[in-house]
Design an enzyme around this catalytic site. Sequence first.
Site, short mmCIF file in Angstrom:
data_model
loop_
_atom_site.label_atom_id
_atom_site.label_comp_id
_atom_site.label_asym_id
_atom_site.label_seq_id
_atom_site.Cartn_x
_atom_site.Cartn_y
_atom_site.Cartn_z
N HIS A 207 0.79 -1.24 0.00
CA HIS A 207 0.00 0.00 0.00
C HIS A 207 0.83 1.29 0.00
O HIS A 207 0.74 2.11 -0.90
CB HIS A 207 -0.87 0.07 1.27
CG HIS A 207 -1.78 -1.09 1.51
ND1 HIS A 207 -2.98 -1.25 0.87
CD2 HIS A 207 -1.68 -2.14 2.37
CE1 HIS A 207 -3.59 -2.33 1.32
NE2 HIS A 207 -2.81 -2.89 2.23
C1 BDR Z 1 -3.03 0.70 5.50
O1 BDR Z 1 -3.18 0.14 6.78
C2 BDR Z 1 -1.94 -0.30 7.28
O2 BDR Z 1 -2.05 -1.58 7.82
C3 BDR Z 1 -0.94 -0.22 6.14
O3 BDR Z 1 0.32 0.17 6.63
C4 BDR Z 1 -1.54 0.83 5.24
O4 BDR Z 1 -1.12 2.13 5.59
C5 BDR Z 1 -3.77 -0.16 4.49
O5 BDR Z 1 -5.13 -0.18 4.79
#
Ligand code: BDR
Length: 311
Positions: A241
Site C-alpha cells: 500500500h
Molecule cells: C493501510 O493500513 C496499514 O495496515 C498499512 O500500513 C496501510 O497504511 C492499508 O489499509
Amino acid sequence: MAQKIIIDTDPGQDDAVAILVALASEELDVIGITAVAGNVPLSLTEVNARKICELVKRPDIRVFAGCDRPMRRPLVTAENVHGKTGLDGPRLPPPTMTLQSLHAVDFIVQSLLEHDAQSLTLCALGPLTNIAQAMDQEPRIIPRIQQIILMGGANFERGNVTPAAEFNIYVDPHAADIVFSSGASVTVMPLDVTHQALTSPERIQAFRTIGNRAGSVVADWASFFERFDTAKYGMEGAPLHDPCVIAYLLEPSLFAGKQVNVEIETESNLTMGFTVVDWWNVTKRKANAMFINKVDAPRYFDLITQHVAKL
Ligand code: BDR
Ligand code: CA
C-alpha cells in the site's frame, strides 16, 4: 532542488518500504519522520521508524513521536497483519539513534511556518491524527501546505478492516474528516489502487536479487505480510500500500485518477470511517481530493526495486 517532505507514518512493513524508497531518492529531501499510533501503538511505531533509518545508515534523519491515540475514539491496531512489533519478519537491532524531544505535531506546525509557503509536502501513511491535530492547533499552516498525499480510504473496493472502511481512515475518522475538509490539496491512494499493487513471488525475488541488505529485508517483510493478505483476499500476492504515496511523488505518470468530493462517515457505527466518494459527481459538492484508481503495477514495482538497489 529536492522536494521537501515530512513522512507521517505508523510502520508497518509497507510504511517501511515507502520510507526506504524516499530515503533512496535524490529527488526527495525527508526533513523529518513523524510517528503516529496505528498498526501498533506509538511506543512501537516510533522505534520502528528509527530502526528503518538505521537499517540504511541514516541516523541523521529526525524522528518525532506524535499522537498516541486517535482524536475521539480508542486506538484500533493491526498486529494480525503486521505482527506484534508492527515490523515482524527480519530481526532488526534496537535503534541507537535518539528520538527527537519535540512532539510530532509541533514539528509539523513549526516546519510549515518556517519553510516557504507551498514548499513542503506531507506524505501520510497512517491514521491522520498528527496532521489533523496540527491543523487544529495552528490553522495558519493549512494554506502553507504544498500538498498532502495519503494512503487511505476506498471506493469501489470497499473496506479492509470493516466491510465499509479502510484501516487508516477507520482508526481516526475524525482526523480524516478534518484533513478532507481543510481545503488543502489532497491526493488519495485508496485500496482501489493499492489492491492493484500486489506482490508476487517474482517481485519478491527481484528485491532479494538486488543483493544488498535493504533488498533482502524488503523481501522478508513482503513475504511476512503476504501470508496474511493472500489468505484474506484470495489474491495472488499482497498489496504493497504505502509506497504508492512516495511513488506518486517520484513518478505521477504511473497513476491515474480524478478530482472528486470525498466525505468521511464519523457517526454510524456500521459504516464508521467509510469514505463517501462522489465518483459520478451526483451531489455537485465541490471536489476536495484527487482520488487515484489506477496504477501501472509492473512499473511501480520496478521503481521501488530500482530505489531499494541504491541503498
Ligand atoms: C493501510 O493500513 C496499514 O495496515 C498499512 O500500513 C496501510 O497504511 C492499508 O489499509
Ligand atoms: Ca501505514
